[in-house]
Design a protein around this motif. Structure first.
Motif, PDB file in Angstrom:
ATOM      1  N   UNK A  27      31.415   8.677  39.477  1.00  0.00           N
ATOM      2  CA  UNK A  27      32.313   9.160  38.422  1.00  0.00           C
ATOM      3  C   UNK A  27      33.581   8.315  38.313  1.00  0.00           C
ATOM      4  N   UNK A  28      33.636   7.216  39.065  1.00  0.00           N
ATOM      5  CA  UNK A  28      34.803   6.345  39.014  1.00  0.00           C
ATOM      6  C   UNK A  28      35.975   6.871  39.804  1.00  0.00           C
ATOM      7  N   UNK A  29      35.719   7.779  40.746  1.00  0.00           N
ATOM      8  CA  UNK A  29      36.772   8.355  41.582  1.00  0.00           C
ATOM      9  C   UNK A  29      36.678   7.813  42.997  1.00  0.00           C
ATOM     10  N   UNK A  30      37.852   7.655  43.640  1.00  0.00           N
ATOM     11  CA  UNK A  30      37.856   7.192  45.020  1.00  0.00           C
ATOM     12  C   UNK A  30      37.183   8.216  45.924  1.00  0.00           C
ATOM     13  N   UNK A  31      36.457   7.727  46.930  1.00  0.00           N
ATOM     14  CA  UNK A  31      35.774   8.587  47.895  1.00  0.00           C
ATOM     15  C   UNK A  31      36.678   8.810  49.108  1.00  0.00           C
ATOM     16  N   UNK A  32      36.172   9.496  50.116  1.00  0.00           N
ATOM     17  CA  UNK A  32      36.929   9.782  51.336  1.00  0.00           C
ATOM     18  C   UNK A  32      37.329   8.505  52.080  1.00  0.00           C
ATOM     19  N   UNK A  33      36.661   7.390  51.788  1.00  0.00           N
ATOM     20  CA  UNK A  33      37.030   6.115  52.425  1.00  0.00           C
ATOM     21  C   UNK A  33      38.439   5.679  52.032  1.00  0.00           C
ATOM     22  N   UNK A  43      41.403   4.108  37.567  1.00  0.00           N
ATOM     23  CA  UNK A  43      42.435   3.659  36.632  1.00  0.00           C
ATOM     24  C   UNK A  43      43.670   4.552  36.666  1.00  0.00           C
ATOM     25  N   UNK A  44      43.490   5.824  36.985  1.00  0.00           N
ATOM     26  CA  UNK A  44      44.631   6.746  37.064  1.00  0.00           C
ATOM     27  C   UNK A  44      45.457   6.494  38.318  1.00  0.00           C
ATOM     28  N   UNK A  45      44.871   5.889  39.340  1.00  0.00           N
ATOM     29  CA  UNK A  45      45.569   5.644  40.601  1.00  0.00           C
ATOM     30  C   UNK A  45      46.360   4.337  40.596  1.00  0.00           C
ATOM     31  N   UNK A  46      46.145   3.489  39.616  1.00  0.00           N
ATOM     32  CA  UNK A  46      46.793   2.171  39.606  1.00  0.00           C
ATOM     33  C   UNK A  46      48.306   2.230  39.789  1.00  0.00           C
ATOM     34  N   UNK A  47      48.992   3.046  38.992  1.00  0.00           N
ATOM     35  CA  UNK A  47      50.455   3.111  39.059  1.00  0.00           C
ATOM     36  C   UNK A  47      50.932   3.589  40.428  1.00  0.00           C
ATOM     37  N   UNK A  48      50.257   4.595  40.984  1.00  0.00           N
ATOM     38  CA  UNK A  48      50.644   5.104  42.304  1.00  0.00           C
ATOM     39  C   UNK A  48      50.420   4.057  43.395  1.00  0.00           C
ATOM     40  N   UNK A  49      49.330   3.328  43.303  1.00  0.00           N
ATOM     41  CA  UNK A  49      49.030   2.297  44.303  1.00  0.00           C
ATOM     42  C   UNK A  49      50.056   1.170  44.218  1.00  0.00           C
TER      43      UNK A  49
END
Length: 94
Positions: A27-33, A43-49
């Protein structure tokens, strides 16, 4: 694929075939890794990263580039390239 090949060039061939880090689900979401961003779309995590890297003094530079990028032909959303093992069957031509 280019990134994987670049890393694989520095690993013994038997290690390169078994080494594959897939921190993104179907689904394009980060996993537990990637625990800090688990369940967040890439794409939603880019700014936070980027903000985190800045805060930790680990960001060397940031620049945006305009370039062509693959999009879904049905819903026009950006696609994520994901290296997967696959196989194909060649059928007899009629």
């Amino acid at each position: 694929m280019d990134d994987f090949e670049a890393v694989a060039a520095f690993l013994p061939r038997e290690d390169a075939k078994n080494w594959l880090f897939l921190p993104v689900d179907d689904y394009g979401e980060f996993t537990a890794e990637v625990a800090d961003y688990k369940g967040i779309r890439v794409y939603e995590a880019n700014k936070d990263i980027i903000a985190r890297l800045k805060n930790e003094g680990k960001l060397i530079g940031q620049k945006s580039y305009n370039h062509s990028y693959p999009h879904c032909r049905r819903c026009d959303t950006p696609l994520i390239s994901k290296a997967l093992t696959s196989w194909f069957i060649k059928e007899q031509q009629l």
